[in-house]
Motif scaffolding. Structure first.
Motif, PDB file in Angstrom:
ATOM      1  N   ALA A 104       0.910  -1.243   0.044  1.00 15.35           N
ATOM      2  CA  ALA A 104      -0.170   0.012  -0.086  1.00 15.35           C
ATOM      3  C   ALA A 104       0.735   1.364  -0.058  1.00 15.35           C
ATOM      4  CB  ALA A 104      -0.892  -0.007   1.374  1.00 15.35           C
ATOM      5  N   GLN A 105       2.055   1.282   0.773  1.00 16.89           N
ATOM      6  CA  GLN A 105       2.710   2.493   0.775  1.00 16.89           C
ATOM      7  C   GLN A 105       3.667   2.624  -0.627  1.00 16.89           C
ATOM      8  OE1 GLN A 105       5.430   1.135   3.930  1.00 16.89           O
ATOM      9  NE2 GLN A 105       3.946   1.808   5.602  1.00 16.89           N
ATOM     10  N   ASN A 106       3.625   1.658  -1.383  1.00 11.78           N
ATOM     11  CA  ASN A 106       4.138   1.867  -2.791  1.00 11.78           C
ATOM     12  C   ASN A 106       3.278   1.784  -3.664  1.00 11.78           C
ATOM     13  OD1 ASN A 106       6.712   1.394  -1.510  1.00 11.78           O
ATOM     14  ND2 ASN A 106       6.855  -0.965  -1.983  1.00 11.78           N
ATOM     15  N   THR A 107       1.901   2.009  -3.489  1.00 15.22           N
ATOM     16  CA  THR A 107       0.971   2.035  -4.375  1.00 15.22           C
ATOM     17  C   THR A 107       0.750   3.638  -4.799  1.00 15.22           C
ATOM     18  OG1 THR A 107      -0.103  -0.051  -3.890  1.00 15.22           O
ATOM     19  CG2 THR A 107      -1.706   1.649  -4.926  1.00 15.22           C
ATOM     20  N   ARG A 112       8.867   8.885  -7.613  1.00 14.90           N
ATOM     21  CA  ARG A 112       9.337   7.842  -6.400  1.00 14.90           C
ATOM     22  C   ARG A 112       8.104   7.886  -5.597  1.00 14.90           C
ATOM     23  NH1 ARG A 112      12.996   3.947  -5.916  1.00 14.90           N
ATOM     24  NH2 ARG A 112      13.428   3.434  -3.869  1.00 14.90           N
ATOM     25  N   VAL A 113       7.468   6.711  -5.372  1.00 16.52           N
ATOM     26  CA  VAL A 113       6.547   6.593  -4.472  1.00 16.52           C
ATOM     27  C   VAL A 113       6.756   5.196  -3.546  1.00 16.52           C
ATOM     28  CG1 VAL A 113       3.989   5.746  -4.080  1.00 16.52           C
ATOM     29  CG2 VAL A 113       4.417   7.305  -6.172  1.00 16.52           C
ATOM     30  N   GLY A 114       6.930   5.583  -2.244  1.00 17.91           N
ATOM     31  CA  GLY A 114       7.410   4.816  -1.232  1.00 17.91           C
ATOM     32  C   GLY A 114       8.689   4.301  -1.860  1.00 17.91           C
ATOM     33  N   SER A 115       9.030   2.893  -1.963  1.00 20.45           N
ATOM     34  CA  SER A 115      10.281   2.410  -2.070  1.00 20.45           C
ATOM     35  C   SER A 115      10.369   1.956  -3.726  1.00 20.45           C
ATOM     36  CB  SER A 115      10.639   1.297  -1.416  1.00 20.45           C
ATOM     37  OG  SER A 115       9.726   0.112  -1.578  1.00 20.45           O
ATOM     38  N   ARG A 116       9.436   2.413  -4.624  1.00 24.09           N
ATOM     39  CA  ARG A 116       9.471   2.278  -6.189  1.00 24.09           C
ATOM     40  C   ARG A 116       9.370   3.318  -6.766  1.00 24.09           C
ATOM     41  NH1 ARG A 116       4.584   0.280  -9.110  1.00 24.09           N
ATOM     42  NH2 ARG A 116       2.963   1.347  -8.021  1.00 24.09           N
ATOM     43  N   ASP A 117       9.871   3.208  -8.019  1.00 23.29           N
ATOM     44  CA  ASP A 117       9.931   4.344  -9.135  1.00 23.29           C
ATOM     45  C   ASP A 117       8.431   3.850  -9.884  1.00 23.29           C
ATOM     46  OD1 ASP A 117      12.019   5.611  -8.413  1.00 23.29           O
ATOM     47  OD2 ASP A 117      13.357   4.157  -9.612  1.00 23.29           O
ATOM     48  N   VAL A 118       7.734   5.003 -10.211  1.00 22.37           N
ATOM     49  CA  VAL A 118       6.541   4.684 -10.925  1.00 22.37           C
ATOM     50  C   VAL A 118       6.585   5.575 -12.359  1.00 22.37           C
ATOM     51  CG1 VAL A 118       3.869   5.046 -10.782  1.00 22.37           C
ATOM     52  CG2 VAL A 118       5.010   4.343  -8.924  1.00 22.37           C
ATOM     53  N   GLU A 119       6.423   4.980 -13.389  1.00 24.23           N
ATOM     54  CA  GLU A 119       6.471   5.627 -14.418  1.00 24.23           C
ATOM     55  C   GLU A 119       5.157   6.336 -14.949  1.00 24.23           C
ATOM     56  OE1 GLU A 119       7.957   2.997 -17.672  1.00 24.23           O
ATOM     57  OE2 GLU A 119      10.246   2.769 -16.648  1.00 24.23           O
ATOM     58  N   PHE A 120       5.168   7.446 -15.811  1.00 21.35           N
ATOM     59  CA  PHE A 120       3.939   7.932 -16.109  1.00 21.35           C
ATOM     60  C   PHE A 120       4.299   8.702 -17.521  1.00 21.35           C
ATOM     61  CE2 PHE A 120       6.110  11.521 -14.149  1.00 21.35           C
ATOM     62  CZ  PHE A 120       5.692  12.560 -14.824  1.00 21.35           C
ATOM     63  N   GLY A 121       3.222   8.830 -18.305  1.00 23.66           N
ATOM     64  CA  GLY A 121       3.180   9.315 -19.736  1.00 23.66           C
ATOM     65  C   GLY A 121       2.384   8.823 -20.584  1.00 23.66           C
ATOM     66  N   TYR A 122       1.398   9.689 -21.310  1.00 13.87           N
ATOM     67  CA  TYR A 122       0.346   9.037 -21.834  1.00 13.87           C
ATOM     68  C   TYR A 122       0.133   9.769 -23.261  1.00 13.87           C
ATOM     69  CZ  TYR A 122      -0.452   8.353 -16.858  1.00 13.87           C
ATOM     70  OH  TYR A 122      -0.414   8.331 -15.458  1.00 13.87           O
ATOM     71  N   GLN A 123      -0.805   9.376 -23.970  1.00 17.83           N
ATOM     72  CA  GLN A 123      -1.289  10.208 -25.226  1.00 17.83           C
ATOM     73  C   GLN A 123      -2.752  10.259 -25.465  1.00 17.83           C
ATOM     74  OE1 GLN A 123      -1.116   8.264 -29.493  1.00 17.83           O
ATOM     75  NE2 GLN A 123       0.739   9.370 -29.401  1.00 17.83           N
ATOM     76  N   TYR A 124      -3.100  11.732 -25.467  1.00  9.73           N
ATOM     77  CA  TYR A 124      -4.522  12.009 -25.787  1.00  9.73           C
ATOM     78  C   TYR A 124      -4.842  12.100 -27.370  1.00  9.73           C
ATOM     79  CZ  TYR A 124      -8.872  14.242 -25.277  1.00  9.73           C
ATOM     80  OH  TYR A 124     -10.374  14.646 -25.085  1.00  9.73           O
ATOM     81  N   GLN A 125      -5.818  11.313 -27.704  1.00  8.53           N
ATOM     82  CA  GLN A 125      -6.101  11.195 -29.075  1.00  8.53           C
ATOM     83  C   GLN A 125      -7.245  11.898 -29.288  1.00  8.53           C
ATOM     84  OE1 GLN A 125      -6.839   6.938 -28.968  1.00  8.53           O
ATOM     85  NE2 GLN A 125      -4.561   6.534 -29.704  1.00  8.53           N
ATOM     86  N   LEU A 126      -7.146  13.072 -29.999  1.00  7.58           N
ATOM     87  CA  LEU A 126      -8.459  13.817 -30.574  1.00  7.58           C
ATOM     88  C   LEU A 126      -8.651  13.525 -31.726  1.00  7.58           C
ATOM     89  CD1 LEU A 126      -9.766  16.457 -29.469  1.00  7.58           C
ATOM     90  CD2 LEU A 126      -8.352  17.873 -30.892  1.00  7.58           C
ATOM     91  N   GLU A 127      -9.809  12.888 -32.007  1.00  7.81           N
ATOM     92  CA  GLU A 127     -10.064  12.130 -33.343  1.00  7.81           C
ATOM     93  C   GLU A 127     -11.566  12.663 -33.669  1.00  7.81           C
ATOM     94  OE1 GLU A 127     -10.038   7.928 -32.548  1.00  7.81           O
ATOM     95  OE2 GLU A 127      -7.519   7.940 -33.016  1.00  7.81           O
ATOM     96  N   PRO A 128     -11.829  12.482 -34.872  1.00  6.44           N
ATOM     97  CA  PRO A 128     -13.021  12.917 -35.375  1.00  6.44           C
ATOM     98  C   PRO A 128     -14.247  12.090 -34.731  1.00  6.44           C
ATOM     99  CG  PRO A 128     -11.796  12.711 -37.374  1.00  6.44           C
ATOM    100  CD  PRO A 128     -10.965  12.071 -36.220  1.00  6.44           C
ATOM    101  N   LEU A 129     -15.440  12.596 -34.227  1.00  9.19           N
ATOM    102  CA  LEU A 129     -16.543  11.900 -33.846  1.00  9.19           C
ATOM    103  C   LEU A 129     -17.628  12.370 -34.790  1.00  9.19           C
ATOM    104  CD1 LEU A 129     -17.993  10.552 -31.504  1.00  9.19           C
ATOM    105  CD2 LEU A 129     -18.369  12.646 -30.624  1.00  9.19           C
TER     106      LEU A 129
END
Length: 315
Positions: free
Chosen positions: A93-96, A196-213
């Motif tokens: 939980a501490q690393n979550t 860094r969260v607790g004792s582990r490294d958490v990666e982040f990075g996303y892509q937002y897709q703006l597409e025709p609707l």
């Protein structure tokens, strides 16, 4: 003129916010069994908060229907990243972490529409060229530190030109139409990195897709009664790594009482997710037809609701 339209909605049907608190509280007490159960309940949950506003002004002329508009809306989504080591639930939980991503879109444009008679049928065609400024935000927080206020920690922006278009056929009280929103696709990368969260490294990075609707709709419009239904032909993908796809089916009805009060009800459902349908209700007030105030509310569950207000005046 629309001055302005405002709306907000939230969706926490998974009770993510409560489950984050439960997992943190159990870990803080040092209770491994309660912590493990809380983490299992938290896994796979998601929460969303959206809000926005718009203004528009008609341009009187005898040649073409024209409106200039400005719009801004923000979409926020959060989901947990459960640490993989389950040998000690308290340490797990501490690393979550809880990951959040947000997109804020501002638009300025002009809507142009023209009535035409083709082959004896009545049509209206319209386009809305617009300039968009798109901001994305990300954050990664521990269970203890998580709150939606932190979502603007890492931001990036992008400016683009885009276009909406639509066409309407009408015959007497019957209507049928199709619209296309954001005809030019764009993929926007958020900031990425490691936290860094607790004792582990958490990666982040996303892509937002703006597409025709693409949306099709049909309606029946009488003097004191209206009914309409529309359906999104494709999904809006939005953020990668988040289950936030949208494909809506909507229906609505309005009853007009002596041109002064409009009573409205509706239903919509996101077909892209296994979610409950949403009921909507609203009222429009037009005192002496000088201006109009529209109030609306939506209800999916006690954990998913929304509200909006529009102020409309003519000149």
């Amino acid at each position: 003129m629309l001055v302005p339209s405002l709306g907000i909605s939230y969706d926490d049907q998974d009770n993510l916010l409560d489950k984050v608190d439960d997992a943190f509280s159990a870990a803080e007490r040092g209770d491994p069994l309660a912590t493990q159960a809380a983490l299992q309940a938290l896994s796979g949950t998601q929460a969303k908060v959206d809000f926005g506003g718009a203004v528009a002004f008609g341009i009187p002329n005898r040649y073409i229907a024209a409106n200039v508009f400005g719009k801004a809306y923000v979409e926020n989504v959060a989901t947990p990243d459960i640490a993989s080591d389950s040998s000690d639930p308290v340490t797990q939980a501490q690393n979550t972490a809880v990951k959040t991503a947000s997109v804020a879109v501002t638009e300025i444009g002009i809507s142009l529409a023209k009535y035409q008679t083709l082959f004896g049928q009545h049509f209206s065609f319209g386009i809305s060229p617009k300039l968009q400024r798109i901001y994305t935000y990300t954050s990664v927080n521990s269970l203890q530190d998580f709150k939606f206020d932190n979502i603007r920690e890492d931001s990036t922006g992008d400016t683009a030109f885009n276009l909406d278009a639509g066409a309407l056929w009408f015959h007497g009280p019957f209507r049928a139409g199709i619209s296309a929103k954001n005809l030019f696709s764009r993929n926007i990368d958020t900031k990425s990195g490691v936290v860094r969260v607790g004792s582990r490294d958490v990666e982040f990075g996303y892509q937002y897709q703006l597409e025709p609707l693409y949306t099709v709709g049909a309606g029946f419009v009488a003097d004191y009664f209206q009914f309409s239904v529309d359906y999104d032909l494709n999904k809006e993908k939005k953020f990668t790594q988040f289950d936030d796809d949208v494909q809506m089916l909507r229906a609505g009805v309005e009853v007009d009482l002596v041109r002064q009060i409009q009573l409205r009800g509706g239903y919509h459902r996101n077909l892209a997710r296994d979610s409950e349908g949403t009921l909507t209700a609203g009222i429009g007030l037009s005192p002496l037809n000088l201006f109009e105030i529209s109030l609306a509310a939506s209800y999916t569950s006690p954990q998913a609701m929304g509200a909006s207000v529009n102020f409309l005046a003519t000149y």
